[in-house]
Design a protein around this motif. Structure first.
Motif, PDB file in Angstrom:
ATOM      1  N   ALA A   1      51.780  13.820  20.182  1.00  0.00           N
ATOM      2  CA  ALA A   1      50.821  13.455  19.139  1.00  0.00           C
ATOM      3  C   ALA A   1      49.513  12.948  19.736  1.00  0.00           C
ATOM      4  O   ALA A   1      48.438  13.172  19.176  1.00  0.00           O
ATOM      5  CB  ALA A   1      51.430  12.392  18.222  1.00  0.00           C
ATOM      6  N   ILE A   2      49.602  12.265  20.852  1.00  0.00           N
ATOM      7  CA  ILE A   2      48.414  11.651  21.442  1.00  0.00           C
ATOM      8  C   ILE A   2      47.590  12.641  22.258  1.00  0.00           C
ATOM      9  O   ILE A   2      46.368  12.624  22.235  1.00  0.00           O
ATOM     10  CB  ILE A   2      48.819  10.427  22.323  1.00  0.00           C
ATOM     11  N   SER A   3      48.277  13.529  23.001  1.00  0.00           N
ATOM     12  CA  SER A   3      47.508  14.435  23.857  1.00  0.00           C
ATOM     13  C   SER A   3      46.806  15.470  22.997  1.00  0.00           C
ATOM     14  O   SER A   3      47.388  16.053  22.096  1.00  0.00           O
ATOM     15  CB  SER A   3      48.409  15.097  24.902  1.00  0.00           C
ATOM     16  N   THR A   4      45.542  15.686  23.278  1.00  0.00           N
ATOM     17  CA  THR A   4      44.738  16.611  22.486  1.00  0.00           C
ATOM     18  C   THR A   4      45.028  18.035  22.930  1.00  0.00           C
ATOM     19  O   THR A   4      45.044  18.311  24.119  1.00  0.00           O
ATOM     20  CB  THR A   4      43.250  16.317  22.692  1.00  0.00           C
ATOM     21  N   ASN A   5      45.256  18.901  21.975  1.00  0.00           N
ATOM     22  CA  ASN A   5      45.586  20.276  22.343  1.00  0.00           C
ATOM     23  C   ASN A   5      44.536  21.295  21.959  1.00  0.00           C
ATOM     24  O   ASN A   5      44.795  22.470  21.907  1.00  0.00           O
ATOM     25  CB  ASN A   5      46.933  20.663  21.743  1.00  0.00           C
ATOM     26  N   GLU A   6      43.321  20.807  21.718  1.00  0.00           N
ATOM     27  CA  GLU A   6      42.249  21.740  21.339  1.00  0.00           C
ATOM     28  C   GLU A   6      41.889  22.586  22.565  1.00  0.00           C
ATOM     29  O   GLU A   6      41.481  22.091  23.602  1.00  0.00           O
ATOM     30  CB  GLU A   6      41.076  20.937  20.785  1.00  0.00           C
ATOM     31  N   THR A   7      42.118  23.852  22.487  1.00  0.00           N
ATOM     32  CA  THR A   7      41.837  24.743  23.603  1.00  0.00           C
ATOM     33  C   THR A   7      41.633  26.150  23.064  1.00  0.00           C
ATOM     34  O   THR A   7      42.104  26.471  21.992  1.00  0.00           O
ATOM     35  CB  THR A   7      43.006  24.728  24.618  1.00  0.00           C
ATOM     36  N   LEU A   8      40.921  26.965  23.791  1.00  0.00           N
ATOM     37  CA  LEU A   8      40.625  28.307  23.308  1.00  0.00           C
ATOM     38  C   LEU A   8      40.783  29.315  24.427  1.00  0.00           C
ATOM     39  O   LEU A   8      40.739  28.961  25.592  1.00  0.00           O
ATOM     40  CB  LEU A   8      39.167  28.388  22.846  1.00  0.00           C
ATOM     41  N   PHE A   9      40.933  30.574  24.038  1.00  0.00           N
ATOM     42  CA  PHE A   9      40.856  31.616  25.043  1.00  0.00           C
ATOM     43  C   PHE A   9      39.411  31.672  25.505  1.00  0.00           C
ATOM     44  O   PHE A   9      38.502  31.632  24.685  1.00  0.00           O
ATOM     45  CB  PHE A   9      41.278  32.959  24.453  1.00  0.00           C
ATOM     46  N   PHE A  10      39.206  31.727  26.799  1.00  0.00           N
ATOM     47  CA  PHE A  10      37.873  31.810  27.371  1.00  0.00           C
ATOM     48  C   PHE A  10      36.956  30.713  26.816  1.00  0.00           C
ATOM     49  O   PHE A  10      35.808  30.961  26.498  1.00  0.00           O
ATOM     50  CB  PHE A  10      37.263  33.196  27.160  1.00  0.00           C
TER      51      PHE A  10
ATOM     52  N   PHE B   1      43.958  31.789  13.828  1.00  0.00           N
ATOM     53  CA  PHE B   1      42.866  30.845  14.057  1.00  0.00           C
ATOM     54  C   PHE B   1      42.756  30.513  15.544  1.00  0.00           C
ATOM     55  O   PHE B   1      41.683  30.345  16.085  1.00  0.00           O
ATOM     56  CB  PHE B   1      43.062  29.560  13.248  1.00  0.00           C
ATOM     57  N   GLU B   2      43.937  30.397  16.183  1.00  0.00           N
ATOM     58  CA  GLU B   2      43.933  30.085  17.610  1.00  0.00           C
ATOM     59  C   GLU B   2      43.371  31.243  18.424  1.00  0.00           C
ATOM     60  O   GLU B   2      42.822  31.049  19.489  1.00  0.00           O
ATOM     61  CB  GLU B   2      45.360  29.765  18.082  1.00  0.00           C
ATOM     62  N   ILE B   3      43.541  32.453  17.909  1.00  0.00           N
ATOM     63  CA  ILE B   3      43.177  33.610  18.703  1.00  0.00           C
ATOM     64  C   ILE B   3      41.772  34.126  18.410  1.00  0.00           C
ATOM     65  O   ILE B   3      41.098  34.643  19.286  1.00  0.00           O
ATOM     66  CB  ILE B   3      44.229  34.729  18.524  1.00  0.00           C
TER      67      ILE B   3
ATOM     68  N   GLY C   1      36.797  33.049  20.510  1.00  0.00           N
ATOM     69  CA  GLY C   1      36.795  33.158  21.968  1.00  0.00           C
ATOM     70  C   GLY C   1      37.299  34.482  22.510  1.00  0.00           C
ATOM     71  O   GLY C   1      36.687  35.047  23.390  1.00  0.00           O
ATOM     72  N   LEU C   2      38.402  34.973  22.003  1.00  0.00           N
ATOM     73  CA  LEU C   2      38.983  36.177  22.598  1.00  0.00           C
ATOM     74  C   LEU C   2      38.322  37.447  22.057  1.00  0.00           C
ATOM     75  O   LEU C   2      38.381  37.708  20.868  1.00  0.00           O
ATOM     76  CB  LEU C   2      40.485  36.219  22.331  1.00  0.00           C
ATOM     77  N   PRO C   3      37.696  38.244  22.943  1.00  0.00           N
ATOM     78  CA  PRO C   3      37.081  39.493  22.467  1.00  0.00           C
ATOM     79  C   PRO C   3      38.138  40.453  21.921  1.00  0.00           C
ATOM     80  O   PRO C   3      39.262  40.501  22.414  1.00  0.00           O
ATOM     81  CB  PRO C   3      36.440  40.075  23.731  1.00  0.00           C
TER      82      PRO C   3
ATOM     83  N   LYS D   1      51.214  37.883  19.953  1.00  0.00           N
ATOM     84  CA  LYS D   1      52.021  37.448  21.085  1.00  0.00           C
ATOM     85  C   LYS D   1      51.507  38.131  22.353  1.00  0.00           C
ATOM     86  O   LYS D   1      51.217  39.322  22.348  1.00  0.00           O
ATOM     87  CB  LYS D   1      53.483  37.807  20.849  1.00  0.00           C
ATOM     88  N   ILE D   2      51.427  37.336  23.432  1.00  0.00           N
ATOM     89  CA  ILE D   2      50.924  37.873  24.704  1.00  0.00           C
ATOM     90  C   ILE D   2      51.899  38.927  25.223  1.00  0.00           C
ATOM     91  O   ILE D   2      53.117  38.779  25.080  1.00  0.00           O
ATOM     92  CB  ILE D   2      50.718  36.731  25.729  1.00  0.00           C
ATOM     93  N   LYS D   3      51.370  40.009  25.806  1.00  0.00           N
ATOM     94  CA  LYS D   3      52.259  41.069  26.296  1.00  0.00           C
ATOM     95  C   LYS D   3      52.966  40.627  27.576  1.00  0.00           C
ATOM     96  O   LYS D   3      52.448  39.816  28.342  1.00  0.00           O
ATOM     97  CB  LYS D   3      51.455  42.339  26.555  1.00  0.00           C
ATOM     98  N   ASP D   4      54.137  41.208  27.814  1.00  0.00           N
ATOM     99  CA  ASP D   4      54.951  40.830  28.966  1.00  0.00           C
ATOM    100  C   ASP D   4      54.233  40.973  30.305  1.00  0.00           C
ATOM    101  O   ASP D   4      54.448  40.182  31.209  1.00  0.00           O
ATOM    102  CB  ASP D   4      56.251  41.645  28.988  1.00  0.00           C
TER     103      ASP D   4
END
Lengths: 279, 189
Positions: A70-79, A166-168, A171-173, A189-192
């Motif tokens: 809950a405390i650690s911020t997880n805001e992150t984006l592709f590129f 929304f997460e994807i 940022g991601l082209p 989902k990311i490819k294998d």
């Protein structure tokens, strides 16, 4: 929402610091409340004192993990910020590859990269995508991509590699989305082929780094800002120890190492800064 | 709060007119289409926030197809289906294709207005979140330029200080020479 009082603020702040190294100043009562009240309420706690007592008693550390999540911020984006990735693609990787291959042209080239606060994995997957596009024949290389984060939930989400729209979308082209992700219901989902290039594990940056080995490239972006200055100094000192002598360090674009770690020199390439060890 | 533009799609002229009048009275912008084909051409030409469509319509384009067309044109368009009680299952099918809600006939207008209010609220929040995000990106970009320029300048000055220190510690030269050389270095700043 459950209200926090000033004496609770003091020991909860200390507790969070002890379990995560994240320093939250006592003036940020709203932050404690918005992030911890739902955990407290779910556990039937009537106060934060109560939550603290329950967390300390919990030998399985489930509550501790929930609090860290809950405390650690997880805001992150592709590129997230184009700068560091352009830097990686046009400067850092070509230079490291050149050095390593010319040093031992007949052997497999070893390159170790660490995303030190990998959150839900976007940064490390972005790095993997760049490598995949830059190096056509990966079989001649031994590329080790490690992502670590203090949050269990973030690590398992990163390992799973599934993101909602929304997460994807930011940022991601589109081209890379289509090439490296598969539509999975309402998510991607990311490819294998990319997933297989990376490893994620839980790690607290307050601990010694010796077990992780040495890296050629370290990304440590937007995490040290949550630490106190003494802890920030220790962190970058340990990072300097874990980096090869010609290795590269990339920090967040609004972060600075001035007054934090004299062992690093900033260098500029196009519009971005990276750091190398002062030799 | 934002004024929503609503596209009403229904083959029944009476329901179409009723919906149009009630929605206009509540201050919404209203567009109407008598079938799926007309709906498609309106969606392609005009900005629409919400599509309010009958589920069962004659022809190839029913409510489910209208939902797909709308979502393809702009994924932020919300679709509310109007359905007879007997076709609730089909409405649920449509929700899997992206419709956000359904209303059973006969239309309860209070319920409809409540849902539209909710959509307007969510769209307003969504837009302010995007605007905030944009403001944050701009601020972060400006801050990073300043911080990085300072970082490079500090490193340059640190390098200069180290050189001056070396000059001053160079005991092979006389004090006067050392001071002159140190001053020369510093005057370059």
């Amino acid at each position: 929402m459950l209200k926090i009082n000033s004496s609770e603020l003091k020991f909860i702040a200390q507790y969070i610091y002890d379990i995560s190294g994240i320093f939250l100043d006592e003036s940020k009562a709203y932050l404690f409340e918005t992030r911890l009240s739902s955990i407290a309420e779910e556990l039937g706690c009537t106060s934060y004192q109560d939550l603290y007592t329950k967390a300390k008693k919990d030998t399985k550390k489930t509550i501790e993990r929930q609090i860290i999540d809950a405390i650690s911020t997880n805001e992150t984006l592709f590129f997230r910020d184009k700068g560091p990735f352009e830097l990686l693609q046009h400067k850092i990787l070509p230079e490291i590859i050149d050095k390593r291959t010319s040093a031992s042209p007949n052997l497999k080239t070893n390159i170790k990269i660490w995303s030190a606060a990998s959150s839900t994995g976007q940064e490390l997957y972005s790095i993997a995508i760049i490598i995949k596009e830059l190096i056509p024949d990966l079989s001649r290389y031994n590329i080790n991509l490690l992502g670590t984060d203090i949050s269990d939930t973030a690590v398992s989400q990163a390992s799973y590699g599934k993101y909602n729209k929304f997460e994807i979308e930011r940022g991601l082209p589109q081209k890379q989305l289509q090439r490296y992700f598969t539509l999975f219901g309402d998510s991607w989902k990311i490819k294998d082929e990319i997933r297989a290039m990376v490893n994620f594990k839980k790690f607290n940056l307050m601990l010694p780094f010796s077990a992780l080995g040495r890296f050629d490239i370290i990304f440590c972006r937007n995490v040290a800002i949550y630490f106190t200055l003494p802890d920030r100094k220790k962190l970058f000192d340990k990072i300097a120890d874990s980096l090869t002598d010609d290795g590269f360090l990339v920090i967040g674009s609004t972060e600075s190492l001035t007054g934090v770690c004299p062992r690093f020199v900033p260098k500029k390439h196009l519009k971005s800064i990276f750091y190398q060890k002062k030799l | 709060m934002k004024i929503l533009t609503i596209l009403v799609v229904d083959d029944d002229p009476v329901i179409r007119r009723l919906l149009q009048q009630r929605l206009k009275k509540e201050n919404y912008n209203v567009l109407v289409a008598a079938d799926g084909y007309k709906a498609q051409s309106i969606l392609q030409e005009k900005h629409v926030d919400v599509v309010l469509t009958d589920l069962m319509m004659p022809g190839d384009i029913g409510g489910i197809e209208v939902t797909e067309i709308a979502k393809n044109i702009n994924k932020n368009i919300e679709v509310i289906l109007i359905t007879a009680h007997s076709s609730v299952d089909t409405a649920v099918e449509a929700m899997k294709k992206g419709a956000s809600d359904y209303l059973e006939k006969p239309i309860n207008f209070d319920e409809l207005f409540l849902r539209l209010d909710k959509i307007a609220n969510v769209q307003t929040i969504f837009r302010s979140a995007q605007e905030l995000q944009h403001a944050m990106d701009v601020t972060e970009h400006a801050a990073s330029e300043t911080i990085q320029a300072l970082e490079m300048k500090t490193a340059e000055l640190q390098g200069l200080l180290d050189e001056v220190e070396n000059i001053l510690r160079d005991h092979d030269s006389s004090e006067e020479v050392r001071i002159t050389r140190a001053l020369d270095k510093i005057s370059g700043i």
